[in-house]
Motif scaffolding. Structure first.
Motif, mmCIF file in Angstrom:
data_model
loop_
_atom_site.group_PDB
_atom_site.id
_atom_site.type_symbol
_atom_site.label_atom_id
_atom_site.label_comp_id
_atom_site.label_asym_id
_atom_site.label_seq_id
_atom_site.Cartn_x
_atom_site.Cartn_y
_atom_site.Cartn_z
ATOM 1 N N THR A 27 0.803 -1.458 -0.199
ATOM 2 C CA THR A 27 -0.143 -0.262 -0.164
ATOM 3 C C THR A 27 0.752 0.965 0.126
ATOM 4 O OG1 THR A 27 -0.344 -0.222 2.429
ATOM 5 C CG2 THR A 27 -1.716 -0.886 1.103
ATOM 6 N N SER A 28 2.382 0.888 0.367
ATOM 7 C CA SER A 28 3.171 2.351 -0.191
ATOM 8 C C SER A 28 3.259 2.729 -1.090
ATOM 9 C CB SER A 28 3.990 2.327 0.640
ATOM 10 O OG SER A 28 4.710 1.117 0.317
ATOM 11 N N ILE A 29 4.086 1.675 -2.252
ATOM 12 C CA ILE A 29 4.127 2.326 -3.631
ATOM 13 C C ILE A 29 3.394 1.633 -4.404
ATOM 14 C CG2 ILE A 29 6.861 2.352 -2.779
ATOM 15 C CD1 ILE A 29 7.239 -0.330 -4.086
ATOM 16 N N PRO A 30 3.391 1.665 -5.319
ATOM 17 C CA PRO A 30 4.098 3.031 -6.457
ATOM 18 C C PRO A 30 2.826 4.265 -5.808
ATOM 19 C CG PRO A 30 2.544 1.929 -7.365
ATOM 20 C CD PRO A 30 2.024 0.959 -6.519
ATOM 21 N N ASN A 31 3.594 5.642 -6.095
ATOM 22 C CA ASN A 31 2.542 7.032 -5.922
ATOM 23 C C ASN A 31 1.790 6.937 -6.623
ATOM 24 O OD1 ASN A 31 3.525 7.663 -8.826
ATOM 25 N ND2 ASN A 31 5.740 8.270 -8.148
ATOM 26 N N SER A 32 1.089 7.832 -6.241
ATOM 27 C CA SER A 32 -0.441 7.879 -7.048
ATOM 28 C C SER A 32 -0.950 8.488 -8.612
ATOM 29 C CB SER A 32 -1.150 9.238 -6.115
ATOM 30 O OG SER A 32 -2.499 9.579 -7.123
ATOM 31 N N THR A 33 0.517 8.892 -8.453
ATOM 32 C CA THR A 33 0.703 8.969 -10.259
ATOM 33 C C THR A 33 1.065 7.756 -11.205
ATOM 34 O OG1 THR A 33 1.631 11.409 -10.179
ATOM 35 C CG2 THR A 33 2.730 9.706 -12.009
ATOM 36 N N ILE A 34 1.380 6.390 -10.601
ATOM 37 C CA ILE A 34 1.686 5.514 -11.191
ATOM 38 C C ILE A 34 0.694 4.521 -11.201
ATOM 39 C CG2 ILE A 34 2.414 3.334 -10.770
ATOM 40 C CD1 ILE A 34 4.734 5.444 -12.509
ATOM 41 N N HIS A 35 -0.305 4.844 -10.071
ATOM 42 C CA HIS A 35 -1.050 4.434 -9.879
ATOM 43 C C HIS A 35 -2.469 4.921 -10.829
ATOM 44 C CE1 HIS A 35 -2.904 1.662 -6.928
ATOM 45 N NE2 HIS A 35 -1.904 1.788 -5.701
ATOM 46 N N GLU A 36 -2.593 6.653 -10.768
ATOM 47 C CA GLU A 36 -3.576 6.350 -11.641
ATOM 48 C C GLU A 36 -3.540 6.270 -13.404
ATOM 49 O OE1 GLU A 36 -6.259 7.388 -10.385
ATOM 50 O OE2 GLU A 36 -5.850 7.650 -7.763
ATOM 51 N N GLY A 37 -2.045 6.409 -13.133
ATOM 52 C CA GLY A 37 -2.245 6.306 -14.761
ATOM 53 C C GLY A 37 -2.546 4.910 -15.504
ATOM 54 N N ASN A 38 -1.943 3.947 -14.449
ATOM 55 C CA ASN A 38 -1.769 2.809 -14.888
ATOM 56 C C ASN A 38 -3.378 2.088 -14.765
ATOM 57 O OD1 ASN A 38 0.713 0.814 -15.687
ATOM 58 N ND2 ASN A 38 1.449 1.912 -13.501
ATOM 59 N N SER A 39 -4.067 2.544 -14.094
ATOM 60 C CA SER A 39 -5.310 2.725 -13.402
ATOM 61 C C SER A 39 -5.721 2.887 -15.501
ATOM 62 C CB SER A 39 -5.755 3.017 -12.736
ATOM 63 O OG SER A 39 -5.660 2.580 -11.695
ATOM 64 N N ASP A 40 -6.299 4.308 -15.510
ATOM 65 C CA ASP A 40 -6.026 4.452 -16.911
ATOM 66 C C ASP A 40 -5.985 3.743 -18.198
ATOM 67 O OD1 ASP A 40 -7.339 7.088 -15.324
ATOM 68 O OD2 ASP A 40 -6.446 8.207 -16.470
ATOM 69 N N ILE A 41 -4.418 3.314 -18.427
ATOM 70 C CA ILE A 41 -4.631 2.512 -19.225
ATOM 71 C C ILE A 41 -5.314 1.270 -19.088
ATOM 72 C CG2 ILE A 41 -2.259 0.656 -19.507
ATOM 73 C CD1 ILE A 41 -0.780 3.288 -18.838
ATOM 74 N N ALA A 42 -5.506 0.566 -17.747
ATOM 75 C CA ALA A 42 -6.241 -0.852 -17.409
ATOM 76 C C ALA A 42 -7.660 -0.366 -17.931
ATOM 77 C CB ALA A 42 -6.387 -0.994 -16.208
ATOM 78 N N SER A 43 -8.215 0.753 -18.333
ATOM 79 C CA SER A 43 -9.682 1.075 -18.670
ATOM 80 C C SER A 43 -9.205 1.502 -20.172
ATOM 81 C CB SER A 43 -10.024 2.779 -18.158
ATOM 82 O OG SER A 43 -11.285 3.092 -19.130
ATOM 83 N N PHE A 44 -8.679 2.217 -20.954
ATOM 84 C CA PHE A 44 -8.544 1.997 -22.250
ATOM 85 C C PHE A 44 -8.337 0.760 -23.048
ATOM 86 C CE2 PHE A 44 -3.661 3.962 -22.654
ATOM 87 C CZ PHE A 44 -3.412 2.570 -23.656
#
Length: 693
Positions: free
Chosen positions: A457-474
């Motif tokens: 829960t400490s890594i990765p940071n928010s940017t990596i989390h959000e970017g990869n979640s956007d990719i998981a969507s598209f």
């Protein structure tokens, strides 16, 4: 695809028109107010400094390494720790076949032990963190420790092929920790640290939950005159889950002074607003209802007989040796999803089934609501996709709670992942029902994939989390816009867009949702480059494979690192010096968004002077490049100029030899003011390729 070679016609078109407005999600002011930044910390990717190849041989460390093992190698240095953050190259045979985690750890430790000076650590300083596998590859990760206490962010990795060929490694080990720390005995107990951490976040002892407690060493950077020096703190990491204010608060409390060094909310939320306007199924309420869609994965119970699950086609069979009838029951619960209505009664079905007679369970508005049906269908689709891509990944193989129709906490107009399940808000006068948009659900489920992949829960940071979640969507919707229907009655605008021109590090803002678009943009442009070369199914497969297995192997914690690990995921021979099968396409996405591509020693080279403008609107523009190969003759028929007009779909024209090693293709004449983006693709008869830029 946003290519970096811009061809404005007649006169230069203002690049301001290409800037992507950052549409932030709705913030929760109370949550932001409670967060405390880590001293001297910023995007860790900004600290990585590439070292030119010419300087590599001059490095005493790498000079000994190359003398011992041979080959061609490149490195990037961590400017904060001074360590060799990333070293990659042509590789060499180091170990025997690696078949399991134990063999991967053993081979990595043998290499670290023989080359401790490269890592700034010995094996006694390192604790095994993760042994990650991808088809044909293993990556061993270790955490830095002092007296058995983990140094936050101190890591080492070594990458092998399954045959034992070593082709990449790196270190982010912090120097002089033990000497500067001043001892590893805490003055505060864990209970005292919990009391300190809980004051500001409203933690109620006895009713709220302590999720995690651990003694760690936290590096910060603090001012010493005009410089920022590394300072090490013995600290308690305390993770609390209070209900008011709701959050998953991770707090680092100095174990000697009691000072709060860092606090962040680990709840991964996206804030959406929209409008429910019609029946919904695929891909969201904006697309209307798809009737009689097969329900995958639903649990079916038959009294006195047993339980089974519907297959992908919606069919189910439960073996029964007798005749007669029995009671059949079902609800929106399966092996991997459990849908719960926060308000109202959960939908359920009960009926009488007769052996040998087909029985249909028909979910509709008469017996359920859209968000129940949508959440169940969307998430089962995503889980099935994930298992087809990587059957060995079991992190999401549990009955994930999906709470719909919520009216509390971050609602309305929101959705969030709470490290166990995902949550979606009911519609309101201003906001749509976030449980009725597939891209929102795919995004939140993506947070779960990232969480379980890193097992942290400490890594990765928010940017990596959000970017990869956007990719998981598209990757599932094939739509660059996330959150269609965000605006009331507007099904053409989304909240974020993977098809963007954001560049690292210039456009980094510090907001994870905004900065994550740089990562999704890299992947989107790489996918478009793949689509320009391969059929859609192949382009999809290549992108999904390199994205998933690259980050699974590398567990990257910064944007440049994830781009690098994508190339590692794409590699097929344990030699990055000769490129990867799709290096040219991923390099398009990387360069478009400000990232470096792993350097390649040929065999194909494309040299091109960019064309900046065209003086006429009636004549085509000649694009000329010198294309050579050290491996085979150039395949002139495969060499092409790929281009797009005003951000439209990718087109291409062939190139012809014009003498020597020069080839020319012509972009058709365009109207004044059009913006043309292009790149040159060269290939030899062995299938080796390169692009420019």
């Amino acid at each position: 695809m946003r290519l970096r070679r811009m061809l404005p016609l007649v006169s230069l078109v203002s690049l301001l028109a290409m800037a992507t407005a950052a549409v932030a999600f709705i913030e929760v002011p109370e949550r932001s107010r409670l967060e405390i930044p880590r001293a001297g910390w910023e995007d860790e990717g900004l600290w990585i400094r590439p070292v030119e190849t010419a300087g590599l041989a001059k490095s005493p460390l790498l000079g000994d390494f190359t003398a011992r093992y041979g080959g061609d190698w490149w490195l990037s240095r961590n400017a904060v720790t001074g360590s060799l953050h990333r070293v990659y190259g042509s590789g060499f045979q180091f170990a025997g076949a690696i078949a399991d985690e134990a063999a991967a750890e053993s081979a990595a430790r043998e290499f670290i032990g023989a080359n401790a000076s490269l890592f700034g650590a010995t094996n006694t300083d390192l604790e095994a963190a993760a042994m990650q596998s991808a088809p044909g590859k293993w990556a061993a990760h270790f955490d830095q420790t002092v007296d058995g206490i983990t140094v936050v962010g101190g890591r080492v990795h070594v990458v092998f092929t399954e045959g034992g060929r070593l082709f990449a490694f790196g270190s982010d080990v912090y120097p002089d920790v033990e000497a500067k720390l001043g001892g590893t005995r805490p003055a505060l107990s864990a209970d005292e640290a919990i009391a300190i951490a809980g004051v500001d976040v409203g933690f109620v002892n006895g009713s709220d939950e302590v999720k995690h407690q651990e003694l760690v060493i936290l590096p910060t950077r603090e001012a010493r005159g005009e410089m920022l020096d590394l300072v090490y703190h013995l600290a308690w990491r305390i993770d609390l889950f209070p209900q008011n204010p709701y959050g998953y608060w991770s707090t680092y409390v100095d174990a000697k002074s009691g000072e709060i060094l860092w606090r962040e909310n680990l709840i991964r939320s996206v804030d959406f607003v929209g409008h429910v306007q019609s029946d919904v199924e695929w891909d969201g309420y904006c697309d209307g209802e798809t009737a009689d869609w097969p329900v995958d994965g639903m649990r079916i119970s038959i009294s006195g007989v047993g339980t089974t699950y519907a297959g992908e086609n919606g069919n189910f069979t439960l073996t029964y040796g007798g005749t007669g009838s029995a009671t059949i029951t079902a609800s929106f619960i399966g092996q991997f999803v459990n849908v719960d209505r926060y308000t109202g009664t959960n939908a359920s079905h009960s009926g009488t089934i007769t052996a040998g007679t087909p029985y249909t369970i028909d979910w509709s508005q008469a017996n359920s609501i859209y968000s129940e049906r949508d959440c169940f269908s969307y998430l089962n689709k995503q889980h099935r996709w994930l298992k087809a891509l990587d059957p060995s990944f079991t992190g999401m193989d549990y009955e994930m709670p999906c709470s719909v129709e919520r009216t509390d906490l971050y609602c309305p107009g929101n959705a969030w992942y709470d490290y166990n399940g995902i949550n979606f808000c009911v519609s309101s006068a201003s906001y749509g029902n976030t449980g009725r948009m597939s891209d929102v659900l795919f995004h939140e489920y993506g947070h779960g994939i990232t969480h379980r992949m890193y097992n942290s829960t400490s890594i990765p940071n928010s940017t990596i989390h959000e970017g990869n979640s956007d990719i998981a969507s598209f990757v599932l919707t094939r739509e660059s816009r996330l959150g269609l229907g965000f605006y009331l009655n507007n099904c053409t605008s989304g909240i974020r867009n993977a098809d963007n021109t954001l560049v690292y590090p210039d456009d980094v803002t510090g907001d994870g949702h905004t900065d994550g678009q740089i990562l999704s943009g890299f992947m989107w442009d790489s996918w478009e480059a793949l689509l320009a070369t391969y059929p859609q199914a192949t382009a999809d497969s290549v992108l999904h494979y390199a994205w998933h297995f690259g980050r699974k192997l590398g567990l990257p914690t910064s944007l440049p690192d994830q781009v690098y690990w994508t190339f590692v995921g794409d590699d097929n021979d344990g030699d990055l010096a000769n490129g990867t099968p799709h290096h040219a396409m991923f390099c398009v996405g990387a360069t478009n968004h400000g990232f470096d591509c792993p350097e390649v020693l040929g065999p194909v080279f494309v040299t091109h002077t960019p064309v900046e403008s065209q003086p006429s609107t009636t004549q085509p523009t000649a694009i000329t490049a010198t294309i050579t190969s050290t491996a085979a003759p150039i395949n002139a028929g495969a060499c092409r100029v790929y281009y797009k007009i005003n951000g439209g779909s990718m087109q291409n024209v062939g190139m012809s030899g014009v003498g020597g090693d020069d080839y020319t293709g012509y972009i058709p004449a365009q109207s004044a003011g059009n913006l043309v983006q292009y790149y040159v693709y060269g290939q030899d008869n062995d299938g080796n390729s390169a692009t420019s830029p």
